[in-house]
Design a protein around this motif. Sequence first.
Motif, mmCIF file in Angstrom:
data_model
loop_
_atom_site.group_PDB
_atom_site.id
_atom_site.type_symbol
_atom_site.label_atom_id
_atom_site.label_comp_id
_atom_site.label_asym_id
_atom_site.label_seq_id
_atom_site.Cartn_x
_atom_site.Cartn_y
_atom_site.Cartn_z
ATOM 1 N N ALA A 113 -13.332 0.442 46.832
ATOM 2 C CA ALA A 113 -12.486 -0.196 46.496
ATOM 3 C C ALA A 113 -13.030 -1.593 45.976
ATOM 4 O O ALA A 113 -12.695 -2.187 44.881
ATOM 5 N N LYS A 114 -13.639 -2.160 46.689
ATOM 6 C CA LYS A 114 -14.221 -3.695 46.250
ATOM 7 C C LYS A 114 -15.128 -3.501 45.177
ATOM 8 O O LYS A 114 -15.046 -4.468 44.143
ATOM 9 N N LEU A 115 -15.815 -2.459 44.998
ATOM 10 C CA LEU A 115 -16.654 -2.026 43.729
ATOM 11 C C LEU A 115 -15.746 -2.034 42.621
ATOM 12 O O LEU A 115 -16.195 -2.629 41.529
ATOM 13 N N CYS A 116 -14.640 -1.393 42.519
ATOM 14 C CA CYS A 116 -13.788 -1.267 41.503
ATOM 15 C C CYS A 116 -13.174 -2.547 41.259
ATOM 16 O O CYS A 116 -13.001 -2.748 39.919
ATOM 17 N N ARG A 117 -12.840 -3.186 42.150
ATOM 18 C CA ARG A 117 -12.121 -4.710 41.969
ATOM 19 C C ARG A 117 -13.109 -5.641 41.367
ATOM 20 O O ARG A 117 -12.727 -6.371 40.355
ATOM 21 N N THR A 118 -14.436 -5.384 41.701
ATOM 22 C CA THR A 118 -15.476 -6.367 41.150
ATOM 23 C C THR A 118 -15.625 -5.901 39.602
ATOM 24 O O THR A 118 -15.915 -6.748 38.863
ATOM 25 N N ALA A 119 -15.648 -4.586 39.266
ATOM 26 C CA ALA A 119 -15.879 -4.194 37.872
ATOM 27 C C ALA A 119 -14.591 -4.719 37.040
ATOM 28 O O ALA A 119 -14.861 -5.139 35.858
ATOM 29 N N LEU A 120 -13.418 -4.641 37.494
ATOM 30 C CA LEU A 120 -12.279 -5.419 36.736
ATOM 31 C C LEU A 120 -12.474 -6.765 36.873
ATOM 32 O O LEU A 120 -12.037 -7.331 35.464
ATOM 33 N N THR A 121 -12.726 -7.415 37.818
ATOM 34 C CA THR A 121 -13.187 -9.022 37.456
ATOM 35 C C THR A 121 -14.249 -9.121 36.492
ATOM 36 O O THR A 121 -14.005 -10.349 35.567
ATOM 37 N N ASN A 122 -15.199 -8.340 36.592
ATOM 38 C CA ASN A 122 -16.364 -8.750 35.543
ATOM 39 C C ASN A 122 -15.832 -8.355 34.117
ATOM 40 O O ASN A 122 -16.261 -9.271 33.265
ATOM 41 N N ALA A 123 -15.129 -7.403 33.822
ATOM 42 C CA ALA A 123 -14.534 -7.187 32.391
ATOM 43 C C ALA A 123 -13.654 -8.167 31.818
ATOM 44 O O ALA A 123 -13.634 -8.453 31.065
ATOM 45 N N GLN A 124 -12.865 -8.554 32.987
ATOM 46 C CA GLN A 124 -11.753 -9.599 32.414
ATOM 47 C C GLN A 124 -12.430 -11.034 32.257
ATOM 48 O O GLN A 124 -12.026 -11.596 31.397
ATOM 49 N N ALA A 125 -13.499 -11.317 32.963
ATOM 50 C CA ALA A 125 -14.373 -12.683 32.655
ATOM 51 C C ALA A 125 -14.981 -12.745 31.506
ATOM 52 O O ALA A 125 -15.252 -13.817 31.031
ATOM 53 N N ASN A 126 -15.359 -11.437 31.142
ATOM 54 C CA ASN A 126 -16.380 -11.302 29.861
ATOM 55 C C ASN A 126 -15.910 -10.359 28.861
ATOM 56 O O ASN A 126 -16.201 -9.019 29.171
ATOM 57 N N PRO A 127 -15.059 -10.467 27.909
ATOM 58 C CA PRO A 127 -14.645 -9.614 27.048
ATOM 59 C C PRO A 127 -15.623 -8.741 26.177
ATOM 60 O O PRO A 127 -15.386 -7.716 25.745
#
Length: 260
Positions: free
Chosen positions: A62-76
């Motif tokens: 779950a944390k890896l999935c949250r991190t992927a979402l955060t990374n994508a949101q931070a860098n379009p």
Amino acid sequence: MRIGKTGSWLILGFLLAHGPVGLQAADQPLSPPIKFPAEDERFAVLARDLQARGWSFDDIFAKLCRTALTNAQANPRISIQDEARSIWGGMWLWTCKTIEPLPLFHAGGFGTLHATADGKYDHGYDLVTLQKHYAQHFIAGGMFEAYFDMGRKAGVQKERLNSVTGDYFDYNKVAVTTMGARWVDVAVEGDAQHAKRWLELWASGRYTLSKSMPKLHWESLPPFVDSTPERVKAVEDEVTAAIAFPDDPNVTPMTQSKSR
């Protein structure tokens, strides 16, 4: 990073040809002759850190999935589909060298297990060892699908190698490998919004590895007995039907993971 079909077959052949056939193949991870992206390395470091802090496989995923979402949101400029793939490359790097403790995975639970006199189960494995094997196969299925489009093929070929070297062909391992491959397929089969929604389901705890995967109820074959293609396909089809993008975008949570 994606590998073409010809390259995929060459790599799969390399892996099977160089597998340690002198030992039970299920005990030995395979190492692909490629270099993973730096993003995958970062996911691996995160997974190791969380494991060291006592997090379960459910919570780490779950944390890896949250991190992927955060990374994508931070860098379009980052592809969210590639972030989803990097989760699996990271998990492979985290576990491929059999560094203990390996994560434990039992999918949606176990079917009937046949106990032996020494307190072990089918084919002489204890429950912890079985869960470690299933975790390795699950991760391998997702990684091979993410980068080579061969998650299912790799899993089946691994079981065929097992059967001809005196181990056994295990349909549960075919199933968990298919689960990893199917997860990746669902993540990348649509547009960026589709991938984002799929990641959110797992990041939020609505879906979890222990509650949202099919129960392991499949059989195994005696040593030196190979499977028919029809039986393999039946197992793969059952898993594929069980893991799908929800029709209802407001799907009711299936379980609740711990907040981190």
